[in-house]
Design a protein around this motif. Structure first.
Motif, PDB file in Angstrom:
ATOM      1  N   TYR A   1       8.045  -3.109  -4.287  1.00  0.00           N
ATOM      2  CA  TYR A   1       8.676  -4.424  -4.255  1.00  0.00           C
ATOM      3  C   TYR A   1      10.001  -4.364  -5.006  1.00  0.00           C
ATOM      4  CZ  TYR A   1       3.959  -5.870  -2.948  1.00  0.00           C
ATOM      5  OH  TYR A   1       2.750  -5.986  -2.316  1.00  0.00           O
TER       6      TYR A   1
ATOM      7  N   HIS B   1       5.676  -1.393  -8.027  1.00  0.00           N
ATOM      8  CA  HIS B   1       4.898  -0.958  -6.870  1.00  0.00           C
ATOM      9  C   HIS B   1       3.411  -1.194  -7.082  1.00  0.00           C
ATOM     10  CE1 HIS B   1       3.724   2.689  -9.122  1.00  0.00           C
ATOM     11  NE2 HIS B   1       2.852   2.913  -8.140  1.00  0.00           N
TER      12      HIS B   1
ATOM     13  N   SER C   1      10.206  -6.020   0.248  1.00  0.00           N
ATOM     14  CA  SER C   1       9.282  -4.929  -0.049  1.00  0.00           C
ATOM     15  C   SER C   1       9.407  -3.824   0.988  1.00  0.00           C
ATOM     16  CB  SER C   1       7.834  -5.431  -0.096  1.00  0.00           C
ATOM     17  OG  SER C   1       7.411  -5.869   1.183  1.00  0.00           O
TER      18      SER C   1
ATOM     19  N   LYS D   1       0.718   1.569  -1.918  1.00  0.00           N
ATOM     20  CA  LYS D   1       1.749   2.136  -1.040  1.00  0.00           C
ATOM     21  C   LYS D   1       2.882   1.158  -0.740  1.00  0.00           C
ATOM     22  CE  LYS D   1      -1.253   5.430   1.392  1.00  0.00           C
ATOM     23  NZ  LYS D   1      -1.723   5.879   2.728  1.00  0.00           N
ATOM     24  N   THR D   2       3.028   0.124  -1.543  1.00  0.00           N
ATOM     25  CA  THR D   2       4.093  -0.851  -1.330  1.00  0.00           C
ATOM     26  C   THR D   2       4.989  -0.924  -2.551  1.00  0.00           C
ATOM     27  OG1 THR D   2       2.678  -2.171   0.135  1.00  0.00           O
ATOM     28  CG2 THR D   2       4.637  -3.241  -0.773  1.00  0.00           C
TER      29      THR D   2
ATOM     30  N   ARG E   1       6.899  -0.972   2.711  1.00  0.00           N
ATOM     31  CA  ARG E   1       5.553  -0.446   2.903  1.00  0.00           C
ATOM     32  C   ARG E   1       5.654   1.009   3.313  1.00  0.00           C
ATOM     33  NH1 ARG E   1       0.192  -0.335   1.720  1.00  0.00           N
ATOM     34  NH2 ARG E   1      -1.032   0.356   3.515  1.00  0.00           N
TER      35      ARG E   1
END
Length: 231
Positions: free
Chosen positions: A207, A201, A165, A204-205, A167
């Motif tokens: 994957y 997603h 992932s 705010k992450t 961030r």
């Protein structure tokens, strides 16, 4: 004003001095002075004399003169590694902008060369750090010259993923600045990769669902344009 104990410790424990004689590095640290840079303030990359910069505290954005964000330096990072020994004056110098309140210090060439002489390990560490920086610069060039914004996004995600992932500390607006594209273009690119089930997603992450498929997507789309990213 000299470095305080915390700043001196961070300097001595940096990658540049890994495996080196502590005593000589302590003497060098005690000769340096901290420089404060307030949030939003700019720090020019040009100095009256060549100097190696070290970020003691805070974070610095490295940008083009028109504000394009290249990358962000965090506490413990060196900068201007290539400039101190180069005789080439950059035609398009970059600039440093404080993302937060920062403390930096500078080591001029006259101080650094004796350290190289007395501690060959420092010279080796310097070359390794510089080589890593050149590799990262090559990676960033791929972002800016990618065949499509979606390819640029895929490259960024693969280069910056941690445990599958990425961030985004400064959100999608910050990522758009890093890729030098609009937020609308970034969202379209992200939607394309999600539709292909390459990424997903949450807030705010982002994957990565399949590294192999995302790499294949990048290679296929780069090859079709004649712009194949190097490993």
């Amino acid at each position: 004003m000299a470095l305080n104990a915390k700043q001196e410790k961070r300097f001595q424990e940096s990658d540049l001095f890994s495996g080196c004689d502590v005593k000589s590095i302590r003497i060098l640290a005690q000769s340096l002075a901290p420089v404060s840079v307030l949030k939003g303030q700019q720090l020019s990359s040009a100095h009256s004399a060549p100097a190696l910069g070290f970020l003691l505290d805070g974070s610095l954005d490295v940008c083009s003169l028109n504000g394009v964000l290249y990358f962000t330096l965090e506490a413990g990072a060196f900068f201007e590694l290539e400039s101190i020994f180069s005789e080439i004056h950059p035609l398009l110098p970059y600039q440093f902008r404080a993302r937060s309140n920062c403390i930096v210090t500078f080591i001029n060439k006259d101080l650094l060369l004796p350290i190289f002489h007395d501690n060959p390990q420092v010279a080796q560490n310097y070359m390794e750090i510089l080589a890593d920086k050149l590799q990262l610069t090559a990676c960033r060039l791929h972002h800016f010259t990618a065949a499509t914004p979606s390819v640029a996004l895929g490259l960024y995600l693969l280069r910056n993923e941690r445990h599958g992932s990425v961030r985004l500390a400064d959100g999608f607006a910050g990522l758009a600045r890093r890729l030098n594209i609009s937020r609308a273009t970034l969202y379209r690119s992200l939607a394309e990769l999600e539709q292909l089930k390459l990424v997903e997603h949450q807030e705010k992450t982002v994957y990565i669902i399949s590294h192999e498929q995302l790499q294949r997507y990048i290679w296929v789309n780069s090859a079709s344009s004649g712009n194949i990213p190097l490993e």
